[in-house]
Design an enzyme around this catalytic site. Structure first.
Site, PDB file in Angstrom:
ATOM      1  N   ARG A   1       0.870  -1.187   0.000  1.00 61.81           N
ATOM      2  CA  ARG A   1       0.000   0.000   0.000  1.00 61.81           C
ATOM      3  C   ARG A   1       0.900   1.228   0.000  1.00 61.81           C
ATOM      4  O   ARG A   1       1.733   1.398   0.891  1.00 61.81           O
ATOM      5  CB  ARG A   1      -0.910   0.013   1.227  1.00 61.81           C
TER       6      ARG A   1
ATOM      7  N   HIS B   1      -7.731   0.682  -6.102  1.00 63.61           N
ATOM      8  CA  HIS B   1      -7.852  -0.156  -4.901  1.00 63.61           C
ATOM      9  C   HIS B   1      -8.540  -1.461  -5.334  1.00 63.61           C
ATOM     10  O   HIS B   1      -9.688  -1.723  -4.997  1.00 63.61           O
ATOM     11  CB  HIS B   1      -8.681   0.585  -3.845  1.00 63.61           C
TER      12      HIS B   1
ATOM     13  N   GLN C   1     -10.283  -3.930  -2.829  1.00 62.67           N
ATOM     14  CA  GLN C   1     -11.556  -3.413  -2.331  1.00 62.67           C
ATOM     15  C   GLN C   1     -12.671  -3.670  -3.344  1.00 62.67           C
ATOM     16  O   GLN C   1     -13.752  -4.157  -3.003  1.00 62.67           O
ATOM     17  CB  GLN C   1     -11.433  -1.912  -2.050  1.00 62.67           C
TER      18      GLN C   1
ATOM     19  N   ASP D   1     -17.672   6.961  -0.643  1.00 60.99           N
ATOM     20  CA  ASP D   1     -16.356   6.858  -0.006  1.00 60.99           C
ATOM     21  C   ASP D   1     -16.062   8.231   0.609  1.00 60.99           C
ATOM     22  O   ASP D   1     -16.781   9.210   0.339  1.00 60.99           O
ATOM     23  CB  ASP D   1     -15.314   6.475  -1.072  1.00 60.99           C
TER      24      ASP D   1
ATOM     25  N   CYS E   1     -16.451   1.535   1.485  1.00 67.61           N
ATOM     26  CA  CYS E   1     -15.234   0.741   1.707  1.00 67.61           C
ATOM     27  C   CYS E   1     -14.720   0.856   3.134  1.00 67.61           C
ATOM     28  O   CYS E   1     -14.003  -0.015   3.601  1.00 67.61           O
ATOM     29  CB  CYS E   1     -14.154   1.176   0.727  1.00 67.61           C
TER      30      CYS E   1
ATOM     31  N   ARG F   1     -13.671  -8.809   3.061  1.00 68.61           N
ATOM     32  CA  ARG F   1     -12.272  -8.597   2.662  1.00 68.61           C
ATOM     33  C   ARG F   1     -11.437  -9.831   2.998  1.00 68.61           C
ATOM     34  O   ARG F   1     -10.569 -10.242   2.225  1.00 68.61           O
ATOM     35  CB  ARG F   1     -11.667  -7.365   3.374  1.00 68.61           C
TER      36      ARG F   1
HETATM   37  N1   CP Z   1     -11.166  -0.220   2.926  1.00 68.95           N
HETATM   38  C1   CP Z   1      -9.875  -0.273   3.272  1.00 68.95           C
HETATM   39  O1   CP Z   1      -8.974  -0.517   2.464  1.00 68.95           O
HETATM   40  O2   CP Z   1      -9.650  -0.057   4.593  1.00 68.95           O
HETATM   41  P1   CP Z   1      -8.246   0.168   5.277  1.00 68.95           P
HETATM   42  O3   CP Z   1      -7.727   1.498   4.816  1.00 68.95           O
HETATM   43  O4   CP Z   1      -8.555   0.144   6.745  1.00 68.95           O
HETATM   44  O5   CP Z   1      -7.306  -0.938   4.879  1.00 68.95           O
HETATM   45  N1  NVA Z   2     -10.381   6.597  -0.986  1.00 66.15           N
HETATM   46  C1  NVA Z   2      -9.940   6.208   0.336  1.00 66.15           C
HETATM   47  C2  NVA Z   2     -10.038   4.737   0.497  1.00 66.15           C
HETATM   48  C3  NVA Z   2      -9.618   4.217   1.840  1.00 66.15           C
HETATM   49  C4  NVA Z   2      -9.721   2.727   1.940  1.00 66.15           C
HETATM   50  C5  NVA Z   2      -8.531   6.699   0.571  1.00 66.15           C
HETATM   51  O1  NVA Z   2      -7.702   6.564  -0.321  1.00 66.15           O
HETATM   52  O2  NVA Z   2      -8.267   7.227   1.667  1.00 66.15           O
END
Ligand code: CP
Ligand code: NVA
Length: 335
Positions: free
Chosen positions: A107, A134, A137, A230, A270, A298
């Site tokens: 990530r 993502h 997700q 989101d 998400c 997930r």
């Molecule tokens: N939805 C998601 O990816 O959550 P986190 O940022 O907690 O991993």
């Molecule tokens: N769009 C959000 C998703 C988090 C899982 C972000 O990037 O913060």
């Protein structure tokens, strides 16, 4: 049906509809096995490295639990612990980790970093979120929709809010590949990346999905089977926080907006959510909300991914042997 052994997962753009179906069918099987309490440890002796250059609750814990439940081991690495934070390149890091590990989940902000890591790694690299995509997700989101609705093709998915983030981009590509109609409502200036939109439109020609982007949340949600939002301020965009809250306030998903969807519509997010901003408590905790099932899924999707990327088919094929194409198609409601 070709297996997925050794593949990277950087974006859904690299996966065919049949491969997404295989992931969903495998998820369904693994979930059923978990519910029955069956022990299934096909990844005994395998190690997953998880590199986090941004925060995570769901991705981190679901991947670590997934590899453990499949018999393997997970190592969580924060950016600060690695020489990445002192300038060692993604490529060199990937080459070194490839000699120790069996897969890498990463990530980070820059999607190019994940591409660089994948280009140099000799083991599967999984994108656990970048600013652009993502995919893990979105796989979970479509699996959740399938599990709740029994089908995907022809459903209407409405996305309301920031149309230019990682989650929206992955939903767009997934919907286009899977025959789901998606209607995005976002303020001017918050539309999806035009290149990703063009890619999704070309995929939609094959699947028959319709993809719409507009500014009217009521039009987007009208008659929807699924309503999704989101956060308005994604990770790394905090400097624009004030203007984002101003621009996106008319796009809150509240009970008034949700009442425009079908009565049995499901609400997805998400997570993490900013309660009172993009969604109200009444929606998030209300009867249409499926967000906590979605979050729990997930784990099952991560297990399917790890199983398929690390074992694929042919090394035992415990799952694929029992799935002919017809069953697979029926499983995901695509026939
Ligand atoms: N939805 C998601 O990816 O959550 P986190 O940022 O907690 O991993
Ligand atoms: N769009 C959000 C998703 C988090 C899982 C972000 O990037 O913060």
């Amino acid at each position: 049906m070709s297996g997925l052994k050794g593949r990277h997962l950087l974006s859904l753009r690299d996966y065919k509809q049949s491969e997404l179906m295989l992931i969903f069918a495998t998820t369904r099987k693994l979930r059923e096995m978990a519910v029955r309490g069956e022990v299934f440890r096909p990844l005994s002796g395998k190690t997953l490295g998880m590199v986090f250059l941004q925060q995570s609750t769901r991705t981190r814990i679901s991947f670590e639990t997934a590899i453990y439940q499949l018999g393997g081991h997970g190592i969580c690495l924060s950016g600060r612990e690695l020489h990445l934070s002192r300038g060692e390149s993604m490529g060199d890091t990937a080459r070194v980790l490839s000699g120790y590990l069996d897969a890498i989940m990463i990530r980070t902000h820059r999607h190019q970093d994940v591409e660089e890591m994948a280009a140099k790694a000799s083991i599967p690299v999984i994108n656990g979120l970048t600013d652009k995509y993502h995919p893990c997700q979105a796989l979970t989101d479509f699996y959740t929709i399938l599990a709740k609705k029994g089908r995907l093709r022809g459903l209407k998915l409405s996305y309301v809010g920031d149309g230019n983030n990682n989650v929206t981009h992955s939903l767009l590509l997934g919907a286009a590949k899977l025959g789901v109609n998606i209607h995005i409502a976002a303020p001017t200036g918050y539309e999806p990346d035009p290149q990703i939109m063009a890619l999704a439109l070309s995929e939609a020609q094959l699947s028959g999905s319709s993809l719409m982007v507009g500014t009217d949340p009521i039009a987007a949600v009208a008659g929807a089977d699924v309503v999704y939002t989101d956060v308005w301020v994604s990770m790394g965009r905090e400097a624009q926080g004030k203007e984002r809250l101003r621009d996106l306030t008319p796009y809150q998903v509240n009970t008034g907006l949700l009442s425009r969807a079908k009565p049995d519509a499901i609400f997805l997010h998400c997570l993490p959510a900013k309660r009172g901003q993009e969604v109200t408590d009444a929606v998030l905790d209300g009867p249409n909300s499926a967000v906590f099932d979605q979050a729990h899924n997930r784990l099952h999707v991560q297990k399917a991914l790890l199983y398929l990327l690390l074992r694929g088919e042919g090394l035992g094929g415990e799952i694929e042997q029992n799935l002919d194409r017809g069953e697979l198609s029926r499983a995901v409601g695509l026939t």
